[in-house]
Design a protein around this motif. Structure first.
Motif, PDB file in Angstrom:
ATOM      1  N   MET A   1      -9.013  -2.459   2.587  1.00 22.30           N
ATOM      2  CA  MET A   1      -7.774  -1.685   2.581  1.00 22.30           C
ATOM      3  C   MET A   1      -6.589  -2.603   2.870  1.00 22.30           C
ATOM      4  SD  MET A   1      -6.765   1.577   4.955  1.00 22.30           S
ATOM      5  CE  MET A   1      -5.199   2.423   4.719  1.00 22.30           C
ATOM      6  N   PRO A   2      -5.541  -2.571   2.040  1.00 20.76           N
ATOM      7  CA  PRO A   2      -4.403  -3.458   2.270  1.00 20.76           C
ATOM      8  C   PRO A   2      -3.600  -3.048   3.494  1.00 20.76           C
ATOM      9  CG  PRO A   2      -3.925  -1.924   0.492  1.00 20.76           C
ATOM     10  CD  PRO A   2      -5.375  -1.738   0.838  1.00 20.76           C
ATOM     11  N   LYS A   3      -2.949  -4.014   4.102  1.00 25.39           N
ATOM     12  CA  LYS A   3      -2.015  -3.721   5.179  1.00 25.39           C
ATOM     13  C   LYS A   3      -0.665  -3.416   4.554  1.00 25.39           C
ATOM     14  CE  LYS A   3       0.046  -5.366   9.416  1.00 25.39           C
ATOM     15  NZ  LYS A   3       0.012  -6.351  10.502  1.00 25.39           N
ATOM     16  N   ILE A   4      -0.069  -2.294   4.942  1.00 23.79           N
ATOM     17  CA  ILE A   4       1.195  -1.854   4.362  1.00 23.79           C
ATOM     18  C   ILE A   4       2.303  -2.047   5.392  1.00 23.79           C
ATOM     19  CG2 ILE A   4       2.446   0.037   3.264  1.00 23.79           C
ATOM     20  CD1 ILE A   4      -0.282   1.270   2.560  1.00 23.79           C
ATOM     21  N   ILE A   5       3.278  -2.874   5.054  1.00 23.59           N
ATOM     22  CA  ILE A   5       4.401  -3.172   5.942  1.00 23.59           C
ATOM     23  C   ILE A   5       5.697  -2.800   5.228  1.00 23.59           C
ATOM     24  CG2 ILE A   5       5.634  -4.960   7.228  1.00 23.59           C
ATOM     25  CD1 ILE A   5       3.068  -6.657   7.106  1.00 23.59           C
ATOM     26  N   ILE A  60       9.159   2.806  -9.665  1.00 24.50           N
ATOM     27  CA  ILE A  60       8.873   3.630  -8.502  1.00 24.50           C
ATOM     28  C   ILE A  60       9.341   5.074  -8.674  1.00 24.50           C
ATOM     29  CG2 ILE A  60      11.003   2.952  -7.311  1.00 24.50           C
ATOM     30  CD1 ILE A  60       7.549   3.626  -5.690  1.00 24.50           C
ATOM     31  N   TYR A  61      10.432   5.286  -9.391  1.00 23.84           N
ATOM     32  CA  TYR A  61      10.914   6.655  -9.638  1.00 23.84           C
ATOM     33  C   TYR A  61       9.845   7.483 -10.342  1.00 23.84           C
ATOM     34  CZ  TYR A  61      13.377  10.495 -11.900  1.00 23.84           C
ATOM     35  OH  TYR A  61      13.745  11.747 -12.358  1.00 23.84           O
ATOM     36  N   ASP A  62       9.231   6.908 -11.362  1.00 18.70           N
ATOM     37  CA  ASP A  62       8.204   7.625 -12.127  1.00 18.70           C
ATOM     38  C   ASP A  62       6.977   7.900 -11.275  1.00 18.70           C
ATOM     39  OD1 ASP A  62       9.476   7.365 -14.960  1.00 18.70           O
ATOM     40  OD2 ASP A  62       9.512   5.343 -14.136  1.00 18.70           O
ATOM     41  N   LEU A  63       6.673   6.991 -10.350  1.00 15.22           N
ATOM     42  CA  LEU A  63       5.526   7.191  -9.467  1.00 15.22           C
ATOM     43  C   LEU A  63       5.790   8.314  -8.474  1.00 15.22           C
ATOM     44  CD1 LEU A  63       2.712   5.986  -8.679  1.00 15.22           C
ATOM     45  CD2 LEU A  63       3.932   4.621  -6.968  1.00 15.22           C
ATOM     46  N   ASN A  67       5.293  11.204 -12.681  1.00 15.07           N
ATOM     47  CA  ASN A  67       5.301  10.992 -14.126  1.00 15.07           C
ATOM     48  C   ASN A  67       4.523   9.750 -14.563  1.00 15.07           C
ATOM     49  OD1 ASN A  67       6.988  13.250 -14.661  1.00 15.07           O
ATOM     50  ND2 ASN A  67       8.759  12.055 -13.979  1.00 15.07           N
ATOM     51  N   ALA A  68       3.954   9.023 -13.604  1.00  9.76           N
ATOM     52  CA  ALA A  68       3.192   7.814 -13.928  1.00  9.76           C
ATOM     53  C   ALA A  68       2.219   7.527 -12.799  1.00  9.76           C
ATOM     54  CB  ALA A  68       4.128   6.628 -14.150  1.00  9.76           C
ATOM     55  N   ASP A  69       1.183   6.739 -13.110  1.00  2.00           N
ATOM     56  CA  ASP A  69       0.239   6.346 -12.065  1.00  2.00           C
ATOM     57  C   ASP A  69       0.488   4.894 -11.649  1.00  2.00           C
ATOM     58  OD1 ASP A  69      -0.905   4.680 -14.010  1.00  2.00           O
ATOM     59  OD2 ASP A  69      -2.440   6.158 -14.546  1.00  2.00           O
ATOM     60  N   MET A  70      -0.297   4.423 -10.685  1.00  2.00           N
ATOM     61  CA  MET A  70      -0.083   3.094 -10.132  1.00  2.00           C
ATOM     62  C   MET A  70      -0.150   2.003 -11.191  1.00  2.00           C
ATOM     63  SD  MET A  70       0.550   3.086  -6.851  1.00  2.00           S
ATOM     64  CE  MET A  70       0.165   1.383  -6.518  1.00  2.00           C
ATOM     65  N   ALA A 111       0.482   8.092  -3.279  1.00  2.00           N
ATOM     66  CA  ALA A 111       0.373   7.165  -4.410  1.00  2.00           C
ATOM     67  C   ALA A 111      -0.332   5.878  -4.003  1.00  2.00           C
ATOM     68  CB  ALA A 111       1.757   6.862  -4.968  1.00  2.00           C
ATOM     69  N   LEU A 112       0.018   5.333  -2.830  1.00  2.00           N
ATOM     70  CA  LEU A 112      -0.573   4.075  -2.387  1.00  2.00           C
ATOM     71  C   LEU A 112      -2.036   4.228  -1.980  1.00  2.00           C
ATOM     72  CD1 LEU A 112       2.341   2.452  -0.335  1.00  2.00           C
ATOM     73  CD2 LEU A 112       1.615   1.949  -2.677  1.00  2.00           C
ATOM     74  N   SER A 113      -2.468   5.444  -1.727  1.00  2.00           N
ATOM     75  CA  SER A 113      -3.885   5.663  -1.405  1.00  2.00           C
ATOM     76  C   SER A 113      -4.783   5.368  -2.601  1.00  2.00           C
ATOM     77  CB  SER A 113      -4.105   7.101  -0.928  1.00  2.00           C
ATOM     78  OG  SER A 113      -3.921   8.026  -1.995  1.00  2.00           O
ATOM     79  N   GLN A 114      -4.191   5.318  -3.796  1.00  2.00           N
ATOM     80  CA  GLN A 114      -4.941   5.016  -5.025  1.00  2.00           C
ATOM     81  C   GLN A 114      -4.873   3.534  -5.390  1.00  2.00           C
ATOM     82  OE1 GLN A 114      -6.643   7.622  -6.315  1.00  2.00           O
ATOM     83  NE2 GLN A 114      -5.736   8.781  -4.620  1.00  2.00           N
ATOM     84  N   LEU A 115      -4.376   2.735  -4.464  1.00  2.00           N
ATOM     85  CA  LEU A 115      -4.139   1.322  -4.742  1.00  2.00           C
ATOM     86  C   LEU A 115      -5.451   0.546  -4.899  1.00  2.00           C
ATOM     87  CD1 LEU A 115      -1.612  -0.522  -4.936  1.00  2.00           C
ATOM     88  CD2 LEU A 115      -1.967  -1.082  -2.541  1.00  2.00           C
ATOM     89  N   ASP A 116      -5.425  -0.438  -5.774  1.00  2.00           N
ATOM     90  CA  ASP A 116      -6.548  -1.350  -5.954  1.00  2.00           C
ATOM     91  C   ASP A 116      -6.892  -2.000  -4.608  1.00  2.00           C
ATOM     92  OD1 ASP A 116      -8.220  -3.533  -6.523  1.00  2.00           O
ATOM     93  OD2 ASP A 116      -7.289  -3.885  -8.473  1.00  2.00           O
ATOM     94  N   PRO A 117      -8.134  -1.881  -4.125  1.00  2.00           N
ATOM     95  CA  PRO A 117      -8.492  -2.436  -2.811  1.00  2.00           C
ATOM     96  C   PRO A 117      -8.442  -3.958  -2.745  1.00  2.00           C
ATOM     97  CG  PRO A 117     -10.444  -1.622  -3.964  1.00  2.00           C
ATOM     98  CD  PRO A 117      -9.256  -1.164  -4.748  1.00  2.00           C
ATOM     99  N   ARG A 118      -8.276  -4.615  -3.890  1.00  2.00           N
ATOM    100  CA  ARG A 118      -8.189  -6.082  -3.869  1.00  2.00           C
ATOM    101  C   ARG A 118      -6.850  -6.568  -3.312  1.00  2.00           C
ATOM    102  NH1 ARG A 118      -9.993  -7.304  -9.951  1.00  2.00           N
ATOM    103  NH2 ARG A 118      -8.755  -5.394 -10.205  1.00  2.00           N
TER     104      ARG A 118
END
Length: 269
Positions: A1-5, A60-63, A67-70, A111-118
């Motif tokens: 899981m990435p660290k979000i700052i 980011i507006y579309d996310l 209206n868009a995915d990651m 939205a960020l919960s769907q982020l690539d775990p890499r």
């Protein structure tokens, strides 16, 4: 899981976007995969990485509006391991559009919960305000990095912003903590700068980071060339400072991760 700052301060002109760009780039330089998320309608972090979207590209507006995915909004940069979700002019109206929507404060978190775990780090550049976009960033983040100038008015606003962080921690994001207070545009020739540093160290104790970002003309020039400082002038004092900041943030992250692992194992036993 990435660290979000998230990099945030309600006061403008404190080096917030400069820090978001260069911290992201220098962490990526260390070999870690990094995502920079620009939630400032001014789009300075986007432009500072040399990215300009055409009409068919999304950001980011579309996310945030669904209206868009990651994958659709994530763009590569000129730096290996560094990717960006850019801001566009449409973002200026997002706060008005979202105000009557359900879960408006947690759109970015979802939205960020769907982020690539890499990804190992996500850095969010916030607007200089405490509106809905900044609230989304603070709700989605594990920690907040607070750039501030070594000036009286900046120090005064710092206390108010930390109170806001405590309110968000109590209501929307119980895991939110202060990553650190970062002194920027520091002029070591003035006694005021040193006095403010000592006052921040006194009142905010362990929150003040060791790294100090000096006042440096090359840092000011780099955004107009669409480059982070180490690509624009890797021999400048500004480049040295942000490389040191990246090392400090990575080291702090490892320490916190190790502490959390130890606490989890002790609880389980």
């Amino acid at each position: 899981m990435p660290k979000i700052i998230c990099v945030a301060n309600q006061k403008g002109g404190v080096g917030k976007t400069t820090t978001a760009i260069n911290l992201s780039a220098c962490i990526a330089l260390s070999g870690k995969k990094v995502l920079l998320v620009d939630v400032d309608p001014q789009s300075n972090a986007t432009a500072g990485l040399g990215l300009f979207l055409n009409d068919s590209q999304m950001g980011i507006y579309d996310l945030l509006t669904g209206n868009a995915d990651m994958e659709q909004v994530t763009h590569p940069t000129a730096i290996d391991n560094l990717f960006v979700i850019p801001s566009t002019v449409d973002l200026a109206g997002a706060e008005i559009e979202l105000v009557n929507q359900e879960h408006r404060e947690t759109r970015l978190k979802a939205a960020l919960s769907q982020l690539d775990p890499r990804y190992e780090f996500v850095i969010i550049d916030c607007p200089p305000s405490l509106g809905l976009l900044t609230l989304n960033a603070l709700t989605a983040s594990h920690s907040v990095l607070i750039p501030t100038q070594a000036e009286y008015y900046s120090m005064q606003g710092l206390g108010r912003f930390i109170q806001t962080i405590k309110m968000i921690k109590g209501s929307l994001n119980k895991e939110l903590r202060i990553e650190g207070i970062l002194l920027t545009m520091f002029d070591g020739r003035t006694s005021l700068a040193h006095q403010v540093r000592e006052q921040i160290r006194k009142y905010f104790k362990n929150s003040l980071l060791d790294t100090i970002i000096p006042r440096n003309i090359r840092l000011s020039e780099a955004p107009s060339h669409g480059k982070p400082i180490f690509l624009y002038d890797n021999r400048s004092k500004g480049a040295d400072a942000y490389i040191e900041l990246a090392r400090e943030i990575i080291a702090r992250s490892k320490k916190i991760a190790a502490t959390s692992t130890l606490e989890t194992s002790e609880t389980a036993s």
